[in-house]
Each structure stands twice: as structure tokens, then as C-alpha cells.
Scaffold this motif. Sequence first.
Motif, short mmCIF file in Angstrom:
data_model
loop_
_atom_site.label_atom_id
_atom_site.label_comp_id
_atom_site.label_asym_id
_atom_site.label_seq_id
_atom_site.Cartn_x
_atom_site.Cartn_y
_atom_site.Cartn_z
N PRO A 1 0.83 -1.15 0.05
CA PRO A 1 -0.10 -0.04 -0.02
C PRO A 1 0.71 1.42 -0.07
CG PRO A 1 0.05 -0.85 2.30
CD PRO A 1 0.74 -1.83 1.14
N LEU A 2 0.30 2.43 -0.23
CA LEU A 2 1.11 3.81 -0.44
C LEU A 2 1.54 3.88 0.97
CD1 LEU A 2 1.65 6.39 -1.57
CD2 LEU A 2 -0.72 7.10 -1.05
N SER A 3 1.00 3.40 2.23
CA SER A 3 1.78 3.80 3.44
C SER A 3 3.21 3.25 3.57
CB SER A 3 0.81 3.24 4.60
OG SER A 3 0.65 1.86 4.43
N SER A 4 3.26 2.08 2.86
CA SER A 4 4.48 1.51 2.83
C SER A 4 5.50 2.35 2.36
CB SER A 4 4.66 0.13 2.09
OG SER A 4 5.93 -0.42 2.10
N LEU A 5 5.33 2.92 1.34
CA LEU A 5 6.20 3.98 0.57
C LEU A 5 6.48 5.02 1.43
CD1 LEU A 5 7.78 4.58 -2.11
CD2 LEU A 5 5.41 5.43 -3.05
N LEU A 6 5.26 5.47 1.96
CA LEU A 6 5.49 6.84 2.82
C LEU A 6 6.43 6.49 3.84
CD1 LEU A 6 1.98 8.22 2.26
CD2 LEU A 6 3.92 8.69 1.04
#
Length: 269
Positions: A220-225
Motif C-alpha cells: 500500500p501507499l503507506s509502505s512507500l511513505l
Amino acid sequence: MLNGNAASQIPINDRGLMLGDGFFTTIQIREGHLQLWPEHWSRIEECCQRLRLPLPHEEGLLTRLHGMASDQSRACIKLVLTRGSGGRGYSPLGCDQPNEMIGVFPFPLHYLTWRQQGVALGICKQRLGSSPMLAGLKTLNRLEQVLLKAELDESGLDEAVVLNTAGQVIEAVTANLFWRRDCVLYTPDLSLMGVRGVMRAWVLKQVARLGYDHAVVQAPLSSLLQADEVFMTNALMEVVPVTGIDDVEYPDHAFARQLQSLLAAPSHS
């Protein structure tokens, strides 16, 4: 150049034009040399095999490419292979003469600035759909990227993260994405959509020699952030540090700088 001859036009019934029936690869030229040729050739082999196109003879193709690259100090070559003309409707039956198109184009000089200064990303509102038959390939069907680039143009962003319909990170509009947490490098799983870039392939070959582990993930995007470091890659921009995504900043560019140092050496060409 069309099929080895000077040309500025293609047949109006070429299936690449009519149906997007083909693929391309864009090669960086540096001081007359083709960069990352082994990775480009692997792409050509895979695309021909999966799209059921005749594979060109590597030696002859290299002769044609070198002939156009030899007098260029910094430029790019776009190689397009289509199924040619023929068939009835969608059917490829009777298409026995593929078309090979080669053109030389100016190098996008802003990539040099991006490599040194990095670039901030946004997040695209539009999402990529699943396309397992074509996933990973650089086909001529790039309408999703056209619409995503139009979104960038309207927003004033240089680049942006692209998610799939499930909210998972896939790529940037014109590049592959990597992120690092501690000593593990992550990159998205592109088995259902996205493009497996030649620079992405090169980076994955370097990870172990630089003392890192890597994982290809559905994330998910949270992993990248939450990453310590983010960078993006393609054959022309090479390795570009990401300075931030929306309001999240990434001051650490250590791994990207290591890769840039490797790319500066002549042995990778």
C-alpha cells in the motif's frame, strides 16, 4: 529508419498505428555507445515471445542501431517493432512482414538536473487497471500513461506515484519506483500491470553486490511513505532520488547515490 532504410513515413495500415500491435524500447546513447544493451535485448526477446512477433537477428539489429548512434554524444534511440500490415480485423493471420522503426531523438536534459537535485512527487488520482496478458511489457498501448501524463500537466507536477485500483503502489507515470527501509530495497510487483523497465532490471542486479536485500512486493501507499529513501528509474533518467511525496520528505539518498556512481563507470554500457 524503416526496415533498415531511410524513411519519414509508415504505411497507413501498419498494425502498430491501427491497433497498437507492437512494442518499443528507448535506448540512451552516451558518447556513441548504447547504454544497458543486455537489458534492452532481454526486453526485446520477451516482448517478441509474448506478443508472438518474429525476433530480429541481434547482430543485424545492433549494426543498424550502432550506425545511428555512433556520431551522437548524448541522445536517445527509440526502437519500435510492429506486426506490420495485414490480417483481417484483429486477427494476425497473414502478417508475415513485421516493421522495424528506428529514430534518434534529443536527450531530455532536465533528467541531468533531476539526477543531482532529486524531484518531489505527488500522487495520481487516476488508477491503473489489471492487464495480466500485457503486464511488464513496453507495448504500443500507452493510453493509460497518456492520461496520467495529462493529469501531471494539469497539476503542475513533475512526476507522481501511480496506484492500482486496490490502492497498491505500482510505478511512477514514466518510471519505476524503489524504496528502502534499513538494508532492504523494495519495488512493486508488476505481474498484473505496469512496465518492467530496463533500468529496474539493472538495479535489481546490483542490490546484493552493494550489501542489501530486496523484495518485490504488493504494498500500500503507506509502505512507500514510511521508507527511509525513495528513488525512481528509467533508461533515460537512470536513477533519480525522490525528495518527497506530498508532505513527506526523504533527505536520505545514500543508495541512489551508490547506484549513480556505478552508472558513471564505463563498464555498464
